[in-house]
Write an enzyme that holds these catalytic residues in place. Structure first.
Site, short mmCIF file in Angstrom:
data_model
loop_
_atom_site.label_atom_id
_atom_site.label_comp_id
_atom_site.label_asym_id
_atom_site.label_seq_id
_atom_site.Cartn_x
_atom_site.Cartn_y
_atom_site.Cartn_z
CD GLU A 230 -13.71 6.62 2.42
OE1 GLU A 230 -14.29 7.54 3.00
OE2 GLU A 230 -14.27 5.56 2.08
N GLY B 240 -11.39 -0.62 0.51
CA GLY B 240 -10.25 -0.33 -0.36
C GLY B 240 -10.47 0.99 -1.08
CB VAL C 188 -0.98 -0.01 1.20
CG1 VAL C 188 -1.76 1.30 1.28
CG2 VAL C 188 -1.95 -1.19 1.08
CB VAL D 209 -14.37 0.34 5.30
CG1 VAL D 209 -15.55 -0.55 4.89
CG2 VAL D 209 -14.21 0.31 6.81
CG ASP E 98 -9.95 -7.50 6.63
OD1 ASP E 98 -9.09 -6.68 6.98
OD2 ASP E 98 -10.67 -7.33 5.63
CD GLU F 219 -5.29 -7.75 5.98
OE1 GLU F 219 -4.51 -7.18 6.74
OE2 GLU F 219 -5.84 -7.17 5.03
CB ALA G 162 -4.42 19.56 -2.14
CE LYS H 287 -11.34 -4.31 5.12
NZ LYS H 287 -11.04 -5.28 4.05
#
Ligand code: HSE
Length: 400
Positions: free
Chosen positions: A120, A125, A12, A123, A192, A181, A31, A196
């Site tokens: 965010e 992805g 990730v 849950v 998992d 995982e 942004a 969530k």
């Protein structure tokens, strides 16, 4: 300029660094200021994108505006997140274990120190779900939330169902794709999904974050290709479903393999995709669907949180009227169970005699039992008492 570090440079973390680099122009525009990747922090040296520096010194990232925590687990990640929030550094994460176990404490710490803790990506992805509930749907009283929230088990069930793959073969594929995982039991045993669900209940009902072990959970480690064949004979598919609903002043929920008919909106949610249905009093039913795991989809949600903080749009609501978790109670359910026996005809007669209100059909060399509606625990006891002598029963699948 918002200075950013990524802490933990695995699947990730490297996706987040790639997205911050490749989409710099889009991110700056969204942004309202440049978002600069300054450091990547890990214990093992890792190649960095141009302009960013690798460090293995945690103190370096204390000078950032926002740190992305991709370490995972509730050990080092917990200690580091606390130190960052105490120093007034905002933290963004996909770490569902940490959020579901310690989220209340970490959110309070962020509020006390004038920074943010956003999750965010914890849950769904890449599927936007927590922010839509918190913003677009926030004027609704949400009564129910239900969905497929674990990508790797959905991938396994799809491969087993559609290609007849064995569980171990499908699991090693999912591992290679970075969906699973570090401890695969977290996926296949449903923990998992349970974590969530706890985070979804926080967003939808205002439930607390801190331990999800009270939620009844059955994973897919006992589900076989033969259960899936049994479900197919009924025109249905098996999915691992996480379900939460309001109950009086509290909320309740479960995680369980479930039987979905062809017209159920989640039946076609295949592979690593997640699908989540939210029921609000004004909006009715709303569906969210997309890639629930993997490097870039998860990075997409993380960068969305980064942007929200960088443009000064993140809020820090105080918890209000927190509903407690309550036990399932007296709602009747129906289960499907695969039955195997050496002598199927006599097993058929025996099961039909023991459970006269159930439907029993023959599917190739097995029986498919669809129970009457009754309390979950009562049905489980009845099924357990069938399993004697030559009769063997499979994992119960909840009919929804
Ligand atoms: N193992 C998780 C899943 C990763 O399969 O959904 C994303 O949270």
């Amino acid at each position: 300029m918002a200075k950013v570090a990524v802490m933990g440079l695995g699947v990730v973390g490297s996706g987040v660094m790639k997205k911050l680099t490749d989409n710099q122009d889009v991110i700056t525009r969204a942004a309202g200021q440049p978002v600069e990747l300054v450091y990547g922090l890990d214990i093992r040296p890792t190649e960095m994108p141009l302009g960013a520096t690798f460090t293995s010194t945690f103190e370096d990232v204390l000078g950032m505006d926002i740190v992305v925590e991709c370490i995972g687990g509730a050990g080092v990640a917990y200690a580091n997140t606390k130190r960052l929030l105490e120093a007034g550094v905002s933290v963004v994460t996909s770490n569902k274990e940490l959020v579901s176990d310690h989220g209340d404490e970490l959110l309070a710490l962020a509020r006390a120190n004038g920074c943010h803790y956003l999750f965010e990506a914890s849950v769904g992805g890449g599927v936007p779900i927590l922010r839509p509930i918190r913003t677009c749907l926030s004027g609704n009283r949400i009564s129910r939330i239900e969905g497929i929230v674990n990508g790797s088990t959905n991938y396994l069930l799809t491969r087993m169902d559609e290609l007849g793959m064995s569980f171990p073969a499908a699991l090693s594929e999912a591992k290679e794709l970075g969906y699973v995982e570090a401890n695969p039991a977290a996926d296949v045993d449903g923990w998992d999904a349970r974590r969530k669900l706890q985070i979804l209940a926080f967003a939808a009902f205002g439930a607390r974050l801190g331990g999800s072990e009270h939620i009844p959970t059955e994973g897919i480690s006992r589900v076989t290709e033969r259960d899936l064949a049994c479900a197919r004979s009924l025109g249905c598919a098996v999915k691992l479903i996480a379900h939460g609903e309001r109950k009086g002043n509290g909320w309740t929920g479960w995680v369980h393999p479930s039987l979905l008919s062809a017209n159920h909106p989640l039946q076609q949610v295949r592979d690593v995709f997640n699908g989540i249905m939210v029921q609000g009093d004004f909006v009715g039913e709303v569906a969210f669907r997309g890639r629930g795991a993997g490097s870039l989809p998860t990075a997409s949600a993380i960068v969305g949180d980064l942007i929200e903080i960088a443009r000064g749009a993140a809020d820090m609501p105080e918890p209000l009227n927190v509903p407690e978790y309550v036990e399932q109670g007296m709602d009747p359910v129906q289960l499907m169970v695969r039955i195997e026996a050496d002598d199927l005809d006599s097993a058929h007669a025996y099961v039909a005699g023991q459970m006269p209100n159930a439907r029993v059909s023959r599917v190739k060399d097995m029986l498919c039992l669809v129970t009457h509606a009754a309390l979950y625990d009562d049905l489980i006891s009845m099924i357990a008492s069938l399993s004697q002598g030559q009769i063997r029963t499979g994992v119960p699948i909840r009919i929804i």
